[in-house]
Structure formats: C-alpha cells, structure tokens
Scaffold this motif. Structure first.
Motif, PDB file in Angstrom:
ATOM      1  N   LEU A 111       0.836  -1.197   0.000  1.00 27.07           N
ATOM      2  CA  LEU A 111       0.000   0.000   0.000  1.00 27.07           C
ATOM      3  C   LEU A 111       0.876   1.254   0.000  1.00 27.07           C
ATOM      4  O   LEU A 111       1.495   1.592   0.997  1.00 27.07           O
ATOM      5  CB  LEU A 111      -0.931   0.004   1.212  1.00 27.07           C
ATOM      6  CG  LEU A 111      -2.029  -1.051   1.205  1.00 27.07           C
ATOM      7  CD1 LEU A 111      -2.848  -0.972   2.481  1.00 27.07           C
ATOM      8  CD2 LEU A 111      -2.933  -0.897  -0.005  1.00 27.07           C
ATOM      9  N   GLU A 119       1.555   5.406  -0.428  1.00 26.34           N
ATOM     10  CA  GLU A 119       0.902   6.556   0.206  1.00 26.34           C
ATOM     11  C   GLU A 119      -0.373   6.951  -0.539  1.00 26.34           C
ATOM     12  O   GLU A 119      -1.385   7.277   0.076  1.00 26.34           O
ATOM     13  CB  GLU A 119       1.862   7.744   0.313  1.00 26.34           C
ATOM     14  CG  GLU A 119       2.957   7.544   1.338  1.00 26.34           C
ATOM     15  CD  GLU A 119       2.422   7.222   2.734  1.00 26.34           C
ATOM     16  OE1 GLU A 119       1.516   7.931   3.220  1.00 26.34           O
ATOM     17  OE2 GLU A 119       2.894   6.235   3.333  1.00 26.34           O
ATOM     18  N   LYS A 160      -3.121   4.488   0.345  1.00 27.81           N
ATOM     19  CA  LYS A 160      -3.596   4.744   1.709  1.00 27.81           C
ATOM     20  C   LYS A 160      -4.520   5.959   1.744  1.00 27.81           C
ATOM     21  O   LYS A 160      -5.549   5.951   2.417  1.00 27.81           O
ATOM     22  CB  LYS A 160      -2.413   4.957   2.647  1.00 27.81           C
ATOM     23  CG  LYS A 160      -1.604   3.700   2.880  1.00 27.81           C
ATOM     24  CD  LYS A 160      -0.347   4.007   3.682  1.00 27.81           C
ATOM     25  CE  LYS A 160       0.550   2.797   3.794  1.00 27.81           C
ATOM     26  NZ  LYS A 160       1.818   3.093   4.484  1.00 27.81           N
ATOM     27  N   LEU A 167      -6.570   0.072   6.861  1.00 32.41           N
ATOM     28  CA  LEU A 167      -6.693   1.466   7.260  1.00 32.41           C
ATOM     29  C   LEU A 167      -6.410   1.621   8.749  1.00 32.41           C
ATOM     30  O   LEU A 167      -5.693   2.539   9.158  1.00 32.41           O
ATOM     31  CB  LEU A 167      -8.094   1.993   6.923  1.00 32.41           C
ATOM     32  CG  LEU A 167      -8.346   3.464   7.172  1.00 32.41           C
ATOM     33  CD1 LEU A 167      -7.403   4.334   6.349  1.00 32.41           C
ATOM     34  CD2 LEU A 167      -9.788   3.812   6.833  1.00 32.41           C
ATOM     35  N   GLN A 200      -2.731   1.333   9.387  1.00 31.13           N
ATOM     36  CA  GLN A 200      -2.054   2.544   8.951  1.00 31.13           C
ATOM     37  C   GLN A 200      -2.223   3.642   9.982  1.00 31.13           C
ATOM     38  O   GLN A 200      -1.281   4.347  10.324  1.00 31.13           O
ATOM     39  CB  GLN A 200      -2.600   3.009   7.598  1.00 31.13           C
ATOM     40  CG  GLN A 200      -1.966   4.289   7.134  1.00 31.13           C
ATOM     41  CD  GLN A 200      -2.931   5.171   6.376  1.00 31.13           C
ATOM     42  OE1 GLN A 200      -4.009   4.779   6.005  1.00 31.13           O
ATOM     43  NE2 GLN A 200      -2.538   6.386   6.148  1.00 31.13           N
TER      44      GLN A 200
END
Length: 87
Positions: A3, A5, A8, A77, A80
């Motif tokens: 993933l 940036e 994300k 998510l 992150q």
C-alpha cells in the motif's frame, strides 16, 4: 499488495464516503484516471467493494459511482492509523 501513500489516501477518502471517483479524486488531489486505476487494483485485491457506472459523456469508460471498504480494507486502514499514531 504494497500500500503506497496514494493507495492509503484513497482508502481514507473511501472511508469518509461516498467513495465515488469524483469524491475520492477531490479528497486526495489525485487525477481521476489514476484514482480509477487504483480503485480497480484495490477492488481486485479485496480492499474495497465498488459499484461502477458508464457515464454517457465518457463512452466506453467506466468509473466508480460508489465504493466502500471491505473487512480487509478496514484492517489495512486501522493498521495505517495505528502506525501513524505510534510514530
């Protein structure tokens, strides 16, 4: 799938809703074509579930009219966000 940036940011934008190509592109400041391609990749990898339409002004091109995070997308998510908070 690694993933990036951009990916994300797209997941974050989809989480805010409604997950349409236009809203995600606007929230991320990324070009619509790039966002649509990324959303295709995210859906193929199981991070999002989307609904595509064929706008009449763009013959032959489909775009996401809505999308949502799947369980896999939500976990990515959340990971992150916790990584971001811990750094």
């Amino acid at each position: 799938m690694n993933l990036t940036e951009d990916l994300k940011r797209i997941l974050q934008a989809i989480d805010k809703g409604p997950g349409s190509l236009k809203s995600v592109s606007s929230l991320t400041d990324l070009a619509s074509k790039r966002v649509n391609d990324y959303m295709d990749d995210l859906e193929k990898e199981g991070y999002i579930k989307g609904h595509k339409t064929y706008p009449t002004d763009k013959v032959g091109l489909c775009e996401y009219s809505s999308s949502r995070l799947t369980g896999k997308g939500r976990v990515a998510l959340e990971q992150q966000m916790s990584t971001h908070v811990n750094n």
